[in-house]
Motif scaffolding. Structure first.
Motif, PDB file in Angstrom:
ATOM      1  N   GLU A  86       0.805  -1.216   0.000  1.00 20.49           N
ATOM      2  CA  GLU A  86       0.000   0.000   0.000  1.00 20.49           C
ATOM      3  C   GLU A  86       0.841   1.271   0.000  1.00 20.49           C
ATOM      4  N   GLU A  87       1.951   1.250   0.708  1.00 22.84           N
ATOM      5  CA  GLU A  87       2.756   2.464   0.822  1.00 22.84           C
ATOM      6  C   GLU A  87       3.395   2.886  -0.505  1.00 22.84           C
ATOM      7  N   HIS A  88       3.427   1.986  -1.492  1.00 23.56           N
ATOM      8  CA  HIS A  88       4.032   2.327  -2.781  1.00 23.56           C
ATOM      9  C   HIS A  88       3.097   3.149  -3.666  1.00 23.56           C
ATOM     10  N   LYS A 128      -4.865  -0.006   6.963  1.00 27.50           N
ATOM     11  CA  LYS A 128      -3.497   0.371   6.586  1.00 27.50           C
ATOM     12  C   LYS A 128      -3.502   1.565   5.648  1.00 27.50           C
ATOM     13  N   LEU A 132      -2.144   5.551   6.046  1.00 23.90           N
ATOM     14  CA  LEU A 132      -1.284   6.223   5.075  1.00 23.90           C
ATOM     15  C   LEU A 132      -1.893   7.546   4.620  1.00 23.90           C
ATOM     16  N   GLN A 135      -1.506  10.111   7.360  1.00 27.53           N
ATOM     17  CA  GLN A 135      -0.129  10.604   7.407  1.00 27.53           C
ATOM     18  C   GLN A 135       0.123  11.606   6.288  1.00 27.53           C
ATOM     19  N   ASN A 136      -0.432  11.301   5.107  1.00 27.04           N
ATOM     20  CA  ASN A 136      -0.240  12.203   3.968  1.00 27.04           C
ATOM     21  C   ASN A 136      -0.926  13.541   4.197  1.00 27.04           C
TER      22      ASN A 136
END
Length: 210
Positions: A86-88, A128, A132, A135-136
């Motif tokens: 997911e972080e990609h 998850k 993210l 955080q963004n």
């Protein structure tokens, strides 16, 4: 009946998903493709309730694949189904307007839940991905508004800021006027602006027009 299209270059995976969908009375697979061009051919004929899309395809990947499909079907409900963490990609593809993001390691029940939610005009955000996105959002203050735009949105933004009309932009970029209008709405929302005049003022203020 929820009509679903599957775009993935792995035939075995497409077959597995179709088999799983066939076990649910409210799901119906109405098309499948292995490439971006194949996906475009499908959605040109019919817009599904949910398009299940892998992010890596032989003729396009990532944000580019989403953009090319949205150019012919601007409001298509897309569920990203990929092996990439997911972080990609998750934050960027949600900015592109996709409705959900699932890793292929998810359970079959989670896939079904995501499909149903998206088909009801909702969004599917796992815990998850939610973390993210949060955080963004906390980092947004470090970026200028135009830095939040995708590559294609940035092009449309600068053309609008320069005074180009939607029809002119459509002809120049090979898009429909409707697609240009969709990009305009999306970029105005991202930048917190309301008009073309606002775009021009913003571009001049930030030295983006020469």
């Amino acid at each position: 009946m929820i009509q679903i299209m599957i775009v993935d270059d792995h035939g075995i995976l497409r077959s597995s998903i179709k088999q799983y969908l066939s076990e649910h009375v409210d799901f119906r697979c109405v098309g499948e493709a292995a490439t971006v061009s194949g996906a475009i051919a499908l959605v040109t004929k019919q817009i599904p309730d949910v398009l299940i899309l892998d992010l890596v395809l032989p003729d396009g990947s990532g944000v580019d694949a989403i953009t090319r499909i949205q150019e012919v079907a601007p409001n298509i409900p897309i569920l990203i189904f990929t092996g990439h963490p997911e972080e990609h990609y998750a934050v960027n593809v949600f900015r592109q307007g996709v409705r959900g993001y699932l890793n292929k390691s998810c359970s079959p029940d989670e896939l079904a839940e995501a499909i149903r939610k998206i088909a009801l005009n909702g969004r599917y955000v796992s815990q998850k991905v939610a973390n993210l996105l949060a955080q963004n959002m906390n980092r947004k203050s470090d970026k200028l508004a135009h830095e939040l735009l995708s590559e294609r949105e940035s092009v449309v933004f600068l053309k609008l800021a320069s005074g180009d009309k939607a029809g002119e932009i459509a002809d120049n970029l090979g898009l429909s006027v409707k697609t240009v209008s969709t990009y305009r709405t999306r970029l105005l929302e991202k930048m917190g602006l309301t008009s073309n005049s606002d775009l021009t003022y913003y571009a001049l203020k930030n030295g983006l027009l020469t």
